[in-house]
Design an enzyme around this catalytic site. Structure first.
Site, PDB file in Angstrom:
ATOM      1  N   TYR A 161       3.986   9.824 -11.099  1.00 42.60           N
ATOM      2  CA  TYR A 161       2.875   8.794 -10.520  1.00 42.60           C
ATOM      3  C   TYR A 161       2.322   7.746 -11.380  1.00 42.60           C
ATOM      4  CZ  TYR A 161      -0.997   7.543  -7.336  1.00 42.60           C
ATOM      5  OH  TYR A 161      -1.747   6.642  -6.636  1.00 42.60           O
ATOM      6  N   ASN A 200       0.711  -1.269   0.079  1.00 37.97           N
ATOM      7  CA  ASN A 200       0.054  -0.048   0.083  1.00 37.97           C
ATOM      8  C   ASN A 200       0.784   1.287  -0.045  1.00 37.97           C
ATOM      9  OD1 ASN A 200      -2.334   1.737   0.904  1.00 37.97           O
ATOM     10  ND2 ASN A 200      -0.963   2.072   2.407  1.00 37.97           N
ATOM     11  N   THR A 228      -7.959  10.977   1.627  1.00 39.03           N
ATOM     12  CA  THR A 228      -6.821  10.779   2.556  1.00 39.03           C
ATOM     13  C   THR A 228      -5.762  12.069   2.597  1.00 39.03           C
ATOM     14  OG1 THR A 228      -5.697   9.797   0.749  1.00 39.03           O
ATOM     15  CG2 THR A 228      -6.950   8.312   2.164  1.00 39.03           C
TER      16      THR A 228
HETATM   17  N1  LIG Z   1      -5.730   8.789  -2.169  1.00 36.61           N
HETATM   18  C1  LIG Z   1      -6.310   8.082  -3.220  1.00 36.61           C
HETATM   19  O1  LIG Z   1      -7.375   9.030  -3.910  1.00 36.61           O
HETATM   20  C2  LIG Z   1      -5.720   7.276  -3.998  1.00 36.61           C
HETATM   21  C3  LIG Z   1      -6.185   6.908  -5.298  1.00 36.61           C
HETATM   22  C4  LIG Z   1      -5.516   5.586  -6.077  1.00 36.61           C
HETATM   23  C5  LIG Z   1      -4.621   5.090  -5.317  1.00 36.61           C
HETATM   24  N2  LIG Z   1      -4.003   5.639  -4.114  1.00 36.61           N
HETATM   25  C6  LIG Z   1      -2.828   4.631  -3.620  1.00 36.61           C
HETATM   26  O2  LIG Z   1      -3.285   4.299  -2.296  1.00 36.61           O
HETATM   27  C7  LIG Z   1      -2.216   4.057  -1.505  1.00 36.61           C
HETATM   28  C8  LIG Z   1      -2.322   4.726  -0.263  1.00 36.61           C
HETATM   29  O3  LIG Z   1      -2.482   6.152  -0.657  1.00 36.61           O
HETATM   30  P1  LIG Z   1      -3.367   6.876   0.589  1.00 36.61           P
HETATM   31  O4  LIG Z   1      -4.270   7.649  -0.117  1.00 36.61           O
HETATM   32  O5  LIG Z   1      -3.617   6.251   1.850  1.00 36.61           O
HETATM   33  O6  LIG Z   1      -2.021   7.937   0.877  1.00 36.61           O
HETATM   34  P2  LIG Z   1      -1.256   8.933   2.228  1.00 36.61           P
HETATM   35  O7  LIG Z   1      -2.434   9.309   3.161  1.00 36.61           O
HETATM   36  O8  LIG Z   1      -0.344   9.622   1.472  1.00 36.61           O
HETATM   37  O9  LIG Z   1      -0.434   7.502   2.866  1.00 36.61           O
HETATM   38  C9  LIG Z   1       0.432   7.150   2.155  1.00 36.61           C
HETATM   39  C10 LIG Z   1       1.250   5.985   3.349  1.00 36.61           C
HETATM   40  O10 LIG Z   1       2.530   5.512   2.560  1.00 36.61           O
HETATM   41  C11 LIG Z   1       3.528   5.630   3.528  1.00 36.61           C
HETATM   42  N3  LIG Z   1       4.965   5.769   2.935  1.00 36.61           N
HETATM   43  C12 LIG Z   1       5.309   6.361   2.112  1.00 36.61           C
HETATM   44  N4  LIG Z   1       6.522   6.124   1.723  1.00 36.61           N
HETATM   45  C13 LIG Z   1       6.856   5.011   2.642  1.00 36.61           C
HETATM   46  C14 LIG Z   1       8.155   4.439   2.962  1.00 36.61           C
HETATM   47  N5  LIG Z   1       9.143   4.789   2.095  1.00 36.61           N
HETATM   48  N6  LIG Z   1       7.914   3.132   3.882  1.00 36.61           N
HETATM   49  C15 LIG Z   1       6.922   3.118   4.469  1.00 36.61           C
HETATM   50  N7  LIG Z   1       5.694   3.620   4.254  1.00 36.61           N
HETATM   51  C16 LIG Z   1       5.481   4.870   3.461  1.00 36.61           C
HETATM   52  C17 LIG Z   1       3.139   6.714   4.208  1.00 36.61           C
HETATM   53  O11 LIG Z   1       3.936   6.862   5.606  1.00 36.61           O
HETATM   54  P3  LIG Z   1       4.244   8.222   6.303  1.00 36.61           P
HETATM   55  O12 LIG Z   1       2.931   8.837   7.138  1.00 36.61           O
HETATM   56  O13 LIG Z   1       5.544   8.055   6.762  1.00 36.61           O
HETATM   57  O14 LIG Z   1       4.517   9.158   5.143  1.00 36.61           O
HETATM   58  C18 LIG Z   1       1.659   6.567   4.761  1.00 36.61           C
HETATM   59  O15 LIG Z   1       1.393   5.797   5.692  1.00 36.61           O
HETATM   60  C19 LIG Z   1      -0.779   4.604  -2.471  1.00 36.61           C
HETATM   61  O16 LIG Z   1      -0.229   3.431  -3.035  1.00 36.61           O
HETATM   62  C20 LIG Z   1      -1.679   5.511  -3.298  1.00 36.61           C
HETATM   63  O17 LIG Z   1      -0.966   5.724  -4.418  1.00 36.61           O
HETATM   64  C21 LIG Z   1      -4.593   6.475  -3.525  1.00 36.61           C
END
Ligand SMILES: NC(=O)c1ccc[n+]([C@@H]2O[C@H](COP(=O)([O-])OP(=O)(O)OC[C@H]3O[C@@H](n4cnc5c(N)ncnc54)[C@H](OP(=O)(O)O)[C@@H]3O)[C@@H](O)[C@H]2O)c1
Length: 248
Positions: free
Chosen positions: A165, A89, A200
């Site tokens: 991205y 994730n 998020t």
């Molecule tokens: N939000 C959307 O609308 C959306 C849509 C499609 C896909 N996604 C995908 O869903 C996934 C989660 O996204 P989200 O929306 O939950 O994003 P988010 O709120 O920004 O959370 C991202 C998470 O990834 C962690 N992370 C980043 N780099 C890392 C590393 N080197 N090691 C360990 N953890 C790391 C962050 O940790 P920290 O707290 O330490 O930064 C955080 O826990 C991602 O793969 C994203 O591309 C999101």
């Protein structure tokens, strides 16, 4: 095997989608290992889930670090001896950088750092944990992607260009297909999915859906029966009321 015995690792589970997936997997009886690169944030997430009556474990994990992945894998092997579910994730999206509005301006350094977290780190942790799946001939790997990485849809979709991205998630999709091909005679199912646009930190407040809704398909793919989908790309189930595949 009942969910009670299953060990589930979710990367980047201190907030956002990873946290929501962890909560859902825990609620249905899996032993979830919360992970985060910042220990304070991860322990706070563990505390929150514990206050809801859920029993989760925690270990630090920075998926971009060889040393961190090695320490985590050693701990997992010694503590549990196996892993059943891996949800890749953790991810970054540098969409707010001005150069991200065009492939003609995107900085190679932005491209490199995005690939480091979104692609190479997925490969790193997956390579490390597959032996802990093979040891008991069972595994479910869920790679979090985005429909912005559907090559078929890109020419006509309405999303921001976001070149680093999108290309990184196309990499995740390719990794999913190749890994599934390599594991086709093992009981390790590898699939990718798009959680949709969620509220998020990454998705922002204008997103139409919650992380809890985005987590549904991850739980479906993490709990596939033997012989289930392998090397496929799924949409968010909420949109269609059930599992539906996205075109690559
Ligand atoms: N939000 C959307 O609308 C959306 C849509 C499609 C896909 N996604 C995908 O869903 C996934 C989660 O996204 P989200 O929306 O939950 O994003 P988010 O709120 O920004 O959370 C991202 C998470 O990834 C962690 N992370 C980043 N780099 C890392 C590393 N080197 N090691 C360990 N953890 C790391 C962050 O940790 P920290 O707290 O330490 O930064 C955080 O826990 C991602 O793969 C994203 O591309 C999101």
């Amino acid at each position: 095997m009942s969910a009670q015995n299953k060990i589930a690792v979710v990367t980047g589970s201190n907030r956002g989608l990873g946290y929501a997936i962890s909560r859902k997997l825990s609620q249905i009886g899996n032993k979830v290992i919360l992970t985060s690169r910042n220990q304070t944030d991860g322990l706070a997430a563990k505390e929150q889930l514990s206050s809801e009556g859920l029993t989760v474990d925690y270990h630090a994990l920075d998926v971009t670090s060889d040393a961190s992945v090695q320490q985590f894998t050693d701990w997992l092997r010694e503590t549990y001896g196996k892993v059943d579910i891996l949800v890749n994730n953790a991810g970054v999206n540098p969409a707010t950088k001005p150069e991200e509005s065009s492939l003609l301006t995107v900085q190679l350094e932005t491209m490199r750092s995005t690939f480091e977290t979104n692609v190479l780190a997925v490969l790193r942790i997956t390579q490390a944990l597959i032996p802990l799946m093979k040891v008991h001939n069972y595994g479910r790997i869920v790679n979090v992607s985005t429909e912005m990485a559907s090559l078929t849809s890109i020419p006509n979709d309405y999303y921001p260009l976001a070149p680093s991205y999108r290309l990184s998630k196309i990499g995740v999709n390719g990794l999913t297909v190749l890994l599934a091909k390599e594991l086709q005679s093992d009981n390790i199912l590898v699939n990718a999915y798009s959680p949709g646009w969620m509220k998020t930190d990454m998705g922002g407040d204008n997103a139409p859906f919650t992380a809890e809704e985005g987590a549904e398909t991850a739980v479906y793919l993490a709990t596939l029966p033997d012989g289930g989908a392998q090397g496929r790309f799924f949409a968010e189930m909420r949109k269609f009321g059930g599992p539906v595949q996205v075109q690559w």
